[in-house]
Design a protein around this motif. Structure first.
Motif, mmCIF file in Angstrom:
data_model
loop_
_atom_site.group_PDB
_atom_site.id
_atom_site.type_symbol
_atom_site.label_atom_id
_atom_site.label_comp_id
_atom_site.label_asym_id
_atom_site.label_seq_id
_atom_site.Cartn_x
_atom_site.Cartn_y
_atom_site.Cartn_z
ATOM 1 N N LEU A 1 28.838 22.557 0.531
ATOM 2 C CA LEU A 1 27.561 23.081 0.044
ATOM 3 C C LEU A 1 26.414 22.126 0.359
ATOM 4 N N GLY A 2 26.672 20.836 0.276
ATOM 5 C CA GLY A 2 25.658 19.842 0.614
ATOM 6 C C GLY A 2 25.230 19.945 2.072
ATOM 7 N N ASP B 1 18.362 18.451 -7.235
ATOM 8 C CA ASP B 1 18.122 19.894 -7.131
ATOM 9 C C ASP B 1 19.393 20.611 -6.678
ATOM 10 N N LEU B 2 20.088 20.024 -5.715
ATOM 11 C CA LEU B 2 21.336 20.611 -5.238
ATOM 12 C C LEU B 2 22.368 20.652 -6.360
ATOM 13 N N GLY C 1 19.756 23.873 5.710
ATOM 14 C CA GLY C 1 18.698 24.779 5.247
ATOM 15 C C GLY C 1 17.346 24.090 5.185
ATOM 16 N N ILE C 2 17.342 22.861 4.700
ATOM 17 C CA ILE C 2 16.091 22.094 4.669
ATOM 18 C C ILE C 2 15.607 21.848 6.094
ATOM 19 N N PHE D 1 12.317 17.842 -2.217
ATOM 20 C CA PHE D 1 13.660 18.241 -2.629
ATOM 21 C C PHE D 1 14.477 17.003 -2.933
ATOM 22 N N SER E 1 21.587 17.358 10.588
ATOM 23 C CA SER E 1 20.846 18.495 10.034
ATOM 24 C C SER E 1 19.396 18.525 10.499
ATOM 25 N N TRP F 1 23.001 22.930 2.441
ATOM 26 C CA TRP F 1 21.694 22.605 1.863
ATOM 27 C C TRP F 1 20.868 21.772 2.847
#
Length: 177
Positions: free
Chosen positions: A70-71, A37-38, A77-78, A33, A107, A74
């Motif tokens: 949003l970052g 992509d983001l 989520g990863i 990723f 994260s 993301w």
């Protein structure tokens, strides 16, 4: 065992090519990723709004509050994908330096991360950038050194004179000693 490989480097430093070489050379499957992509997943309006992400004519990048929100989602989520069994290679450009690194650490808490600095001489990165239609002139030079300030790496590779395959081999040795 390494769960996540983070490749941090300026635009056109060779992160994507190294990541693809890693995918092809590591004995297990790894997802890849990129921060691109983001950005590509965001609505076009985010590329113009103050709260989104703006690309200056000089190659500068200004991420706004909505982009950061949003970052963060993301990134988390990863992290969750990795916690559920995926191994992931991340290509990023730490525009905000240590702050970006700290967001990834939060994260990916509890996971084994290999931090890789991807360096490239600004002149060489600029030449690569000029061959790409999807880059704003000046990004490579402005990011070549600033994205590394204050970042501690497990491994550093320099693509100025080292092939992506060799860089991937060096990184792979840390994953499969």
């Amino acid at each position: 065992m390494v769960d996540v490989i983070i490749l941090n480097g300026g635009s056109s430093s060779g992160k994507t090519t190294i990541a693809k070489c890693l995918q092809n050379s590591l004995p297990t499957s790894w997802l890849r990723f990129s921060i691109d992509d983001l950005i590509d997943a965001m609505p076009d309006a985010m590329l113009k709004a103050d709260s989104g992400i703006k690309f200056g004519d000089d190659g500068s990048i200004s991420p706004g509050t909505e982009f950061r929100t949003l970052g963060s989602a993301w990134m988390h989520g990863i992290g969750e994908m990795v916690r559920r069994g995926a191994r992931v290679i991340i290509e990023d450009v730490f525009i905000s330096g240590v702050e970006a690194c700290n967001r990834w650490e939060a994260s990916l808490e509890g996971l084994q991360v290999l931090w890789v600095g991807v360096f490239c001489d600004p002149t060489v990165a600029s030449a690569r950038e000029s061959e790409r239609a999807d880059r704003v002139a000046g990004m490579a030079v402005s990011q070549a050194t600033t994205v590394h300030v204050g970042i501690h790496y497990d491994i550093k590779v320099d693509t100025t004179k080292t092939s992506p395959e060799e860089c991937a081999r060096i990184i792979g040795q840390r994953i499969n000693p």
